[in-house]
Design an enzyme around this catalytic site. Structure first.
Site, PDB file in Angstrom:
ATOM      1  CG  ASP A  30      -2.057   0.969   1.127  1.00  0.00           C
ATOM      2  OD1 ASP A  30      -2.395   1.387  -0.006  1.00  0.00           O
ATOM      3  OD2 ASP A  30      -2.615   1.340   2.179  1.00  0.00           O
ATOM      4  N   GLY A  31       0.322   2.328  -0.585  1.00  0.00           N
ATOM      5  CA  GLY A  31       0.990   3.629  -0.547  1.00  0.00           C
ATOM      6  C   GLY A  31       1.499   4.134  -1.894  1.00  0.00           C
ATOM      7  NE  ARG A  84      -1.393   6.631   1.270  1.00  0.00           N
ATOM      8  CZ  ARG A  84      -1.304   5.722   2.232  1.00  0.00           C
ATOM      9  NH1 ARG A  84      -0.972   6.098   3.456  1.00  0.00           N
ATOM     10  NH2 ARG A  84      -1.546   4.455   1.982  1.00  0.00           N
ATOM     11  CB  SER A 112      -8.604  -5.363  -2.744  1.00  0.00           C
ATOM     12  OG  SER A 112      -9.287  -4.131  -2.910  1.00  0.00           O
ATOM     13  CG  ASN A 146      -7.953  -2.017  -4.861  1.00  0.00           C
ATOM     14  OD1 ASN A 146      -7.016  -2.795  -4.682  1.00  0.00           O
ATOM     15  ND2 ASN A 146      -8.213  -1.030  -3.993  1.00  0.00           N
ATOM     16  CD1 TRP A 147     -13.311  -5.629  -8.571  1.00  0.00           C
ATOM     17  CD2 TRP A 147     -12.600  -4.781 -10.525  1.00  0.00           C
ATOM     18  NE1 TRP A 147     -12.671  -6.636  -9.271  1.00  0.00           N
ATOM     19  CE2 TRP A 147     -12.236  -6.149 -10.470  1.00  0.00           C
ATOM     20  CE3 TRP A 147     -12.253  -4.043 -11.667  1.00  0.00           C
ATOM     21  CZ2 TRP A 147     -11.545  -6.790 -11.507  1.00  0.00           C
ATOM     22  CZ3 TRP A 147     -11.567  -4.689 -12.692  1.00  0.00           C
ATOM     23  CH2 TRP A 147     -11.217  -6.031 -12.611  1.00  0.00           C
ATOM     24  NE  ARG A 185      -7.762   2.016  -5.261  1.00  0.00           N
ATOM     25  CZ  ARG A 185      -6.546   2.126  -4.766  1.00  0.00           C
ATOM     26  NH1 ARG A 185      -5.540   2.487  -5.549  1.00  0.00           N
ATOM     27  NH2 ARG A 185      -6.316   1.876  -3.494  1.00  0.00           N
ATOM     28  NE  ARG A 188      -7.716   0.735   5.705  1.00  0.00           N
ATOM     29  CZ  ARG A 188      -7.710   2.086   5.755  1.00  0.00           C
ATOM     30  NH1 ARG A 188      -8.020   2.713   6.871  1.00  0.00           N
ATOM     31  NH2 ARG A 188      -7.423   2.787   4.677  1.00  0.00           N
ATOM     32  CB  SER A 221      -7.637  -3.626   3.191  1.00  0.00           C
ATOM     33  OG  SER A 221      -7.365  -2.406   3.852  1.00  0.00           O
ATOM     34  CD  GLU A 256       3.729 -13.517  15.465  1.00  0.00           C
ATOM     35  OE1 GLU A 256       3.616 -12.389  15.983  1.00  0.00           O
ATOM     36  OE2 GLU A 256       3.464 -14.576  16.057  1.00  0.00           O
TER      37      GLU A 256
HETATM   38  C1  IPE Z   1      -5.314  -2.698  -0.010  1.00  0.00           C
HETATM   39  O1  IPE Z   1      -5.018  -1.363  -0.247  1.00  0.00           O
HETATM   40  C2  IPE Z   1      -5.330  -3.468  -1.296  1.00  0.00           C
HETATM   41  C3  IPE Z   1      -4.045  -3.611  -1.972  1.00  0.00           C
HETATM   42  C4  IPE Z   1      -2.887  -3.206  -1.529  1.00  0.00           C
HETATM   43  C5  IPE Z   1      -4.082  -4.290  -3.233  1.00  0.00           C
HETATM   44  P1  IPE Z   1      -6.158  -0.262  -0.340  1.00  0.00           P
HETATM   45  O2  IPE Z   1      -5.494   1.040  -0.556  1.00  0.00           O
HETATM   46  O3  IPE Z   1      -7.174  -0.664  -1.368  1.00  0.00           O
HETATM   47  O4  IPE Z   1      -6.835  -0.357   1.106  1.00  0.00           O
HETATM   48  P2  IPE Z   1      -7.866   0.603   1.846  1.00  0.00           P
HETATM   49  O5  IPE Z   1      -9.045   0.783   0.928  1.00  0.00           O
HETATM   50  O6  IPE Z   1      -7.179   1.907   2.101  1.00  0.00           O
HETATM   51  O7  IPE Z   1      -8.208  -0.105   3.109  1.00  0.00           O
HETATM   52  C1  IPE Z   2      -1.710   0.196  -3.304  1.00  0.00           C
HETATM   53  O1  IPE Z   2      -1.436   1.552  -3.342  1.00  0.00           O
HETATM   54  C2  IPE Z   2      -1.911  -0.397  -4.671  1.00  0.00           C
HETATM   55  C3  IPE Z   2      -3.278  -0.792  -4.954  1.00  0.00           C
HETATM   56  C4  IPE Z   2      -4.262  -0.779  -4.114  1.00  0.00           C
HETATM   57  C5  IPE Z   2      -3.569  -1.253  -6.299  1.00  0.00           C
HETATM   58  P1  IPE Z   2      -2.613   2.632  -3.320  1.00  0.00           P
HETATM   59  O2  IPE Z   2      -2.986   2.923  -4.747  1.00  0.00           O
HETATM   60  O3  IPE Z   2      -3.728   2.184  -2.471  1.00  0.00           O
HETATM   61  O4  IPE Z   2      -1.884   3.864  -2.698  1.00  0.00           O
HETATM   62  P2  IPE Z   2      -2.502   4.912  -1.665  1.00  0.00           P
HETATM   63  O5  IPE Z   2      -3.008   4.146  -0.492  1.00  0.00           O
HETATM   64  O6  IPE Z   2      -3.585   5.636  -2.389  1.00  0.00           O
HETATM   65  O7  IPE Z   2      -1.345   5.802  -1.326  1.00  0.00           O
HETATM   66 MG    MG Z   3      -4.117   2.445  -0.476  1.00  0.00          MG
END
Ligand code: IPE
Ligand code: IPE
Ligand code: MG
Length: 249
Positions: A20-21, A24, A65, A68-69, A71, A194, A196, A207
């Site tokens: 994740d991230g 950002r 995930s 993520n659809w 988005r 979390r 997710s 862990e």
């Molecule tokens: C979790 O990240 C899913 C993946 C890393 C593929 P998200 O960015 O979708 O999680 P939430 O929505 O902030 O919990």
């Molecule tokens: C995780 O990074 C990748 C996917 C969920 C596909 P994010 O796209 O969720 O990045 P942030 O959380 O918006 O920074």
């Molecule tokens: Mg994210």
């Protein structure tokens, strides 16, 4: 000789990562979100290499995930294209390094070209045994339980299974990670603490390691830190610490 150290695990067999991230990271670097996803591929490559070298046997990466659809379509589209491109580019190297590829998730929801690449990659690397790389794409822990329940129910309906025989082991054999051990260590980058909707069944005794590092900044050094964190845990599985020390004597 009794020692606290002896009851601690040395290496996780199975590492799972919520990558994740990316978004950002892109924003912080003045780039569009999809540039963050591209930068994240480099981290994934480094982590695959570092885990294989550290004798990790299964590495599961959460790439997309079931939620993520939701988005924006342009971001979803960019991600699907990236998955196709990365598979095309990386499968040879993974194969040469003895890595077996496996995908978990609702494949029916994915573009045909991606499904084909996934099936080809799985077939090509099926005999490899150094490490299994599981990519969770269009995956949700709740979806996983639903698909397991459906298949179990069909066996009950056809008379092949007595409901009294449904137990933890049978459910484990119907989950997406069937045949693989549950993760010993879960890492989540990007600062959120979390799950997710990742591996809900499988995380029962995993862990958990959370880090603020954004996924594109994560690499071999950070994996080494996480493995060190893991080696300091005492995994009690419900027992007391004294019981474990006694076994280790
Ligand atoms: C979790 O990240 C899913 C993946 C890393 C593929 P998200 O960015 O979708 O999680 P939430 O929505 O902030 O919990
Ligand atoms: C995780 O990074 C990748 C996917 C969920 C596909 P994010 O796209 O969720 O990045 P942030 O959380 O918006 O920074
Ligand atoms: Mg994210």
């Amino acid at each position: 000789m009794s020692s606290g150290v002896s009851v601690r695990p040395v290496r996780p067999t199975h590492v799972a990562i919520i990558m994740d991230g990316n978004g950002r990271w892109a924003t912080a670097n003045g780039k569009p979100r999809h540039a963050g996803h591209r930068a994240g591929v480099k981290s994934a490559r480094q982590v695959v290499e570092a885990c294989a070298e550290s004798d990790v046997k299964v590495l599961t990466l959460f790439a997309f995930s079931s939620e993520n659809w939701k988005r924006p379509p342009s971001e979803v589209d960019a991600l699907m294209r990236l998955f196709v491109e990365v598979l095309q580019r990386e499968v040879d190297t993974l194969h040469e390094n003895g890595i077996q590829l496996r995908f978990i998730g609702n494949r029916e929801s994915l573009p045909t070209i991606l499904r084909k690449r996934m099936a080809d990659a799985e077939a090509r690397t099926a005999a490899n045994s150094r490490m299994t790389l599981v990519l969770a794409v269009a995956y949700g822990g709740q979806w996983d339980m639903v698909q397991a329940m459906r298949r179990i129910s069909q066996k009950v309906r056809s008379g092949d299974l007595d409901p009294a025989d449904i137990d933890e082991a049978l459910i484990a054999r119907h989950r997406a990670l069937a045949g693989l051990p549950s993760p010993d260590l879960l890492i989540r980058t990007g600062g959120e603490q979390r799950v997710s909707n990742f591996l809900l069944w499988d995380l029962a005794y995993t862990e958990l390691c959370f880090t603020d590092t954004l996924w594109p900044d994560f690499g071999a050094d950070q994996i080494a830190h996480a493995l060190e964190f893991f080696s300091q845990r005492q995994r009690r599985f419900g027992r007391t610490g004294d019981q474990l020390e006694a076994v280790a004597d």
